[in-house]
Design a protein around this motif. Structure first.
Motif, PDB file in Angstrom:
ATOM      1  N   ILE A  49       1.019  -1.173   0.137  1.00  0.00           N
ATOM      2  CA  ILE A  49      -0.047  -0.130  -0.016  1.00  0.00           C
ATOM      3  C   ILE A  49       0.806   1.352  -0.085  1.00  0.00           C
ATOM      4  CG2 ILE A  49      -2.152  -1.085   1.143  1.00  0.00           C
ATOM      5  CD1 ILE A  49      -1.112   0.005   3.759  1.00  0.00           C
ATOM      6  N   ASP A  50       0.384   2.363  -0.332  1.00  0.00           N
ATOM      7  CA  ASP A  50       0.948   3.470  -0.470  1.00  0.00           C
ATOM      8  C   ASP A  50       1.131   4.263   1.176  1.00  0.00           C
ATOM      9  OD1 ASP A  50       1.811   3.715  -3.191  1.00  0.00           O
ATOM     10  OD2 ASP A  50      -0.344   3.848  -3.589  1.00  0.00           O
ATOM     11  N   ASP A  51      -0.058   4.216   1.751  1.00  0.00           N
ATOM     12  CA  ASP A  51      -0.110   4.869   2.904  1.00  0.00           C
ATOM     13  C   ASP A  51      -1.326   4.137   4.016  1.00  0.00           C
ATOM     14  OD1 ASP A  51       0.507   6.388   5.066  1.00  0.00           O
ATOM     15  OD2 ASP A  51       0.067   8.331   3.871  1.00  0.00           O
ATOM     16  N   TYR A  52      -1.568   4.503   4.902  1.00  0.00           N
ATOM     17  CA  TYR A  52      -2.541   3.813   5.699  1.00  0.00           C
ATOM     18  C   TYR A  52      -3.081   4.883   6.953  1.00  0.00           C
ATOM     19  CZ  TYR A  52       0.742   3.426   9.840  1.00  0.00           C
ATOM     20  OH  TYR A  52       1.361   3.779  10.878  1.00  0.00           O
ATOM     21  N   SER A  53      -4.234   4.518   7.258  1.00  0.00           N
ATOM     22  CA  SER A  53      -4.737   5.293   8.488  1.00  0.00           C
ATOM     23  C   SER A  53      -5.407   4.560   9.548  1.00  0.00           C
ATOM     24  CB  SER A  53      -5.621   6.478   7.949  1.00  0.00           C
ATOM     25  OG  SER A  53      -6.318   7.252   8.945  1.00  0.00           O
ATOM     26  N   LEU A  54      -5.608   4.761  10.681  1.00  0.00           N
ATOM     27  CA  LEU A  54      -6.445   4.107  11.774  1.00  0.00           C
ATOM     28  C   LEU A  54      -7.565   4.811  11.897  1.00  0.00           C
ATOM     29  CD1 LEU A  54      -3.831   3.356  14.416  1.00  0.00           C
ATOM     30  CD2 LEU A  54      -4.581   1.839  12.536  1.00  0.00           C
ATOM     31  N   ASP A  55      -7.780   6.045  11.254  1.00  0.00           N
ATOM     32  CA  ASP A  55      -9.149   6.747  11.198  1.00  0.00           C
ATOM     33  C   ASP A  55      -9.926   6.512   9.846  1.00  0.00           C
ATOM     34  OD1 ASP A  55     -10.766   8.889  11.050  1.00  0.00           O
ATOM     35  OD2 ASP A  55      -9.691  10.100  12.142  1.00  0.00           O
ATOM     36  N   ILE A  56     -11.081   5.889   9.954  1.00  0.00           N
ATOM     37  CA  ILE A  56     -11.849   5.688   8.682  1.00  0.00           C
ATOM     38  C   ILE A  56     -12.099   6.881   8.007  1.00  0.00           C
ATOM     39  CG2 ILE A  56     -14.138   5.648   9.646  1.00  0.00           C
ATOM     40  CD1 ILE A  56     -12.735   3.351   7.077  1.00  0.00           C
ATOM     41  N   ALA A  57     -12.392   8.016   8.541  1.00  0.00           N
ATOM     42  CA  ALA A  57     -12.738   9.249   7.766  1.00  0.00           C
ATOM     43  C   ALA A  57     -11.627   9.923   6.982  1.00  0.00           C
ATOM     44  CB  ALA A  57     -13.227  10.122   8.746  1.00  0.00           C
ATOM     45  N   ILE A  58     -10.392   9.704   7.582  1.00  0.00           N
ATOM     46  CA  ILE A  58      -9.096   9.920   6.776  1.00  0.00           C
ATOM     47  C   ILE A  58      -8.712   8.901   5.652  1.00  0.00           C
ATOM     48  CG2 ILE A  58      -6.751  10.206   6.905  1.00  0.00           C
ATOM     49  CD1 ILE A  58      -6.840  11.233   9.767  1.00  0.00           C
ATOM     50  N   ALA A  59      -8.942   7.601   6.105  1.00  0.00           N
ATOM     51  CA  ALA A  59      -8.609   6.947   4.811  1.00  0.00           C
ATOM     52  C   ALA A  59      -9.684   6.989   3.700  1.00  0.00           C
ATOM     53  CB  ALA A  59      -8.810   5.243   5.593  1.00  0.00           C
ATOM     54  N   LEU A  60     -10.866   7.186   4.164  1.00  0.00           N
ATOM     55  CA  LEU A  60     -11.774   7.168   2.913  1.00  0.00           C
ATOM     56  C   LEU A  60     -12.031   8.547   2.222  1.00  0.00           C
ATOM     57  CD1 LEU A  60     -14.907   5.602   4.532  1.00  0.00           C
ATOM     58  CD2 LEU A  60     -12.972   4.493   2.766  1.00  0.00           C
ATOM     59  N   LYS A  61     -11.116   9.737   2.804  1.00  0.00           N
ATOM     60  CA  LYS A  61     -11.136  10.979   1.970  1.00  0.00           C
ATOM     61  C   LYS A  61     -10.654  10.936   0.474  1.00  0.00           C
ATOM     62  CE  LYS A  61      -9.939  15.784   3.077  1.00  0.00           C
ATOM     63  NZ  LYS A  61      -9.235  16.653   3.834  1.00  0.00           N
ATOM     64  N   GLY A  62     -11.425  11.250  -0.263  1.00  0.00           N
ATOM     65  CA  GLY A  62     -10.961  11.271  -1.920  1.00  0.00           C
ATOM     66  C   GLY A  62     -11.003   9.830  -2.353  1.00  0.00           C
ATOM     67  N   VAL A  63     -11.537   8.778  -2.130  1.00  0.00           N
ATOM     68  CA  VAL A  63     -11.331   7.574  -2.741  1.00  0.00           C
ATOM     69  C   VAL A  63     -12.587   7.270  -3.647  1.00  0.00           C
ATOM     70  CG1 VAL A  63     -10.247   6.664  -0.637  1.00  0.00           C
ATOM     71  CG2 VAL A  63     -12.575   6.427  -1.065  1.00  0.00           C
ATOM     72  N   ASP A  64     -12.278   6.626  -4.919  1.00  0.00           N
ATOM     73  CA  ASP A  64     -13.125   6.317  -5.765  1.00  0.00           C
ATOM     74  C   ASP A  64     -13.845   5.033  -5.421  1.00  0.00           C
ATOM     75  OD1 ASP A  64     -12.331   8.655  -7.332  1.00  0.00           O
ATOM     76  OD2 ASP A  64     -10.761   7.602  -7.725  1.00  0.00           O
ATOM     77  N   MET A  65     -13.090   4.312  -4.766  1.00  0.00           N
ATOM     78  CA  MET A  65     -13.536   2.788  -4.301  1.00  0.00           C
ATOM     79  C   MET A  65     -13.017   2.350  -2.939  1.00  0.00           C
ATOM     80  SD  MET A  65     -12.419  -0.844  -6.786  1.00  0.00           S
ATOM     81  CE  MET A  65     -12.961  -2.246  -6.404  1.00  0.00           C
ATOM     82  N   VAL A  66     -13.991   1.317  -2.338  1.00  0.00           N
ATOM     83  CA  VAL A  66     -13.498   0.856  -1.266  1.00  0.00           C
ATOM     84  C   VAL A  66     -13.599  -0.712  -1.278  1.00  0.00           C
ATOM     85  CG1 VAL A  66     -14.222   0.562   1.160  1.00  0.00           C
ATOM     86  CG2 VAL A  66     -14.475   2.724   0.140  1.00  0.00           C
ATOM     87  N   LEU A  67     -12.707  -1.477  -0.934  1.00  0.00           N
ATOM     88  CA  LEU A  67     -12.648  -2.904  -1.084  1.00  0.00           C
ATOM     89  C   LEU A  67     -12.685  -3.457   0.231  1.00  0.00           C
ATOM     90  CD1 LEU A  67     -12.349  -5.364  -3.204  1.00  0.00           C
ATOM     91  CD2 LEU A  67     -10.057  -5.283  -2.258  1.00  0.00           C
ATOM     92  N   ILE A  68     -13.816  -4.142   0.536  1.00  0.00           N
ATOM     93  CA  ILE A  68     -13.722  -4.636   1.955  1.00  0.00           C
ATOM     94  C   ILE A  68     -13.196  -6.237   1.858  1.00  0.00           C
ATOM     95  CG2 ILE A  68     -15.427  -5.516   3.833  1.00  0.00           C
ATOM     96  CD1 ILE A  68     -17.240  -3.360   2.474  1.00  0.00           C
ATOM     97  N   ALA A  69     -12.154  -6.465   2.406  1.00  0.00           N
ATOM     98  CA  ALA A  69     -11.356  -7.558   2.496  1.00  0.00           C
ATOM     99  C   ALA A  69     -11.039  -8.416   4.122  1.00  0.00           C
ATOM    100  CB  ALA A  69      -9.931  -7.612   1.888  1.00  0.00           C
ATOM    101  N   THR A  70     -12.266  -8.166   4.725  1.00  0.00           N
ATOM    102  CA  THR A  70     -12.310  -8.677   6.100  1.00  0.00           C
ATOM    103  C   THR A  70     -13.069  -9.984   6.156  1.00  0.00           C
ATOM    104  OG1 THR A  70     -14.091  -7.232   6.606  1.00  0.00           O
ATOM    105  CG2 THR A  70     -11.757  -6.390   7.146  1.00  0.00           C
ATOM    106  N   PRO A  71     -12.948 -10.774   7.056  1.00  0.00           N
ATOM    107  CA  PRO A  71     -14.105 -11.753   7.403  1.00  0.00           C
ATOM    108  C   PRO A  71     -15.296 -11.462   7.113  1.00  0.00           C
ATOM    109  CG  PRO A  71     -12.300 -11.892   8.991  1.00  0.00           C
ATOM    110  CD  PRO A  71     -11.976 -10.538   8.360  1.00  0.00           C
ATOM    111  N   VAL A  72     -16.072 -12.227   6.485  1.00  0.00           N
ATOM    112  CA  VAL A  72     -17.586 -11.782   6.162  1.00  0.00           C
ATOM    113  C   VAL A  72     -18.564 -11.470   7.546  1.00  0.00           C
ATOM    114  CG1 VAL A  72     -17.649 -12.827   3.823  1.00  0.00           C
ATOM    115  CG2 VAL A  72     -18.237 -14.469   5.980  1.00  0.00           C
ATOM    116  N   ASN A  73     -18.164 -12.048   8.622  1.00  0.00           N
ATOM    117  CA  ASN A  73     -18.950 -11.659   9.790  1.00  0.00           C
ATOM    118  C   ASN A  73     -19.015 -10.188  10.351  1.00  0.00           C
ATOM    119  OD1 ASN A  73     -20.554 -14.214  10.185  1.00  0.00           O
ATOM    120  ND2 ASN A  73     -19.681 -14.447  12.139  1.00  0.00           N
TER     121      ASN A  73
END
Length: 284
Positions: A49-73
């Motif tokens: 990855i290029d960068d990361y954040s523990l703050d979801i608001a920051i992580a999602l700022k300006g994104v075009d796509m979100v990929l969820i790759a966590t356990p389905v539960n």
């Protein structure tokens, strides 16, 4: 165009998705989000990855796509978490091994499945987990199944399809019902058999594995898969998995009866037909 992607859950699959796109040079930035900062630091150091954040608001700022790759539960919690920070312009997708449960959760969280939510499942993986196992070539020549709902936005579907095509995947679409039934047979059932066989051997005779040859290692390899992920798959596709376990149990009962009755011709026929079917499949 998808330029900026947030990957929630940078493990084997999410990490491989990111690594492949970075290698392609066709994405501007990939940001990772998760609860484990140590894992995200490792993902960045590995150039996944290029960068990361523990703050979801920051992580999602300006994104075009979100990929969820966590356990389905975890999907309900993840969708609730991202809901306040995305709008109708953001494409949402996932990599979960069950699709009906994902659709149901999306309806619960959003009231309906968002038109730009395109469920996906790459038919690829390893028995190893974690970002360290990430492989940018993991999806090359592998099938990826998309299960868009009837209201799916055409451009969002094309965008998700393009992402996987960039990674060398063969993209197919089908209903989530068909997906869950097929995968219960071809993926979920074999994993149940491998887990069950290891459980049987260890509890019946702990020394048995010391005398196992290569065939047993090949068959039992997938029993090394992530336990949490497979627990969640069982809970989220229980009806189809149980149906096919029961169907396979009938095959085992028949096989047991043939052995017990010394039905040599019938046994040879069953084995020959199975061998021919597998040889034809592998040849293709």
């Amino acid at each position: 165009m998808i330029n900026n992607i947030c990957i929630i859950g940078v493990g084997l699959i999410g990490g491989s998705f990111a690594a492949g796109l970075k290698q392609s040079g066709q994405i501007k930035s990939i940001i990772g989000f998760g609860r484990n900062e140590e894992n995200l630091i490792k993902a960045k150091s590995l150039n996944v990855i290029d960068d990361y954040s523990l703050d979801i608001a920051i992580a999602l700022k300006g994104v075009d796509m979100v990929l969820i790759a966590t356990p389905v539960n975890s999907f309900a919690a993840v969708l609730e978490m991202i809901k306040p920070y995305i709008d109708d312009s953001v494409v949402i997708s996932d990599v979960g091994s069950t699709k009906g449960s994902v659709v149901a959760v999306a309806k619960e969280v959003f009231g309906e499945v968002p038109s730009r939510f395109i469920p996906a499942h790459p038919i690829a993986g390893k028995e190893k987990s974690g970002v360290e196992a990430s492989d940018g070539e993991l999806f090359n020549h592998k099938r990826v199944i998309l299960t868009p709902e009837e209201n799916a936005d055409t451009k969002a579907l094309e965008a998700v399809s393009k992402m996987w095509t960039i990674l060398g995947a063969k993209v197919e679409t089908m209903t989530h019902q068909k997906h869950d039934d097929l995968l219960a047979m071809t993926s979920h059932l074999p994993h149940m058999l491998a887990f069950g066989l290891m459980d049987y051997l260890v509890k019946s005779n702990p020394d048995a594995c010391d005398y196992a040859a290569g065939g047993f290692k090949d068959f039992s390899r997938i029993a090394s898969s992530d336990a949490v992920m497979w627990r969640d798959i069982c809970l989220n596709n229980s009806a189809d998995i149980v149906k096919h376990i029961q169907g396979y149990q009938q095959v085992l009962d028949n096989l047991s009866g043939l052995i017990e009755s010394n039905e040599s011709d019938a046994l040879e026929k069953l084995f020959s037909e199975a061998k021919t079917a597998r040889d034809e499949w592998i040849k293709d």
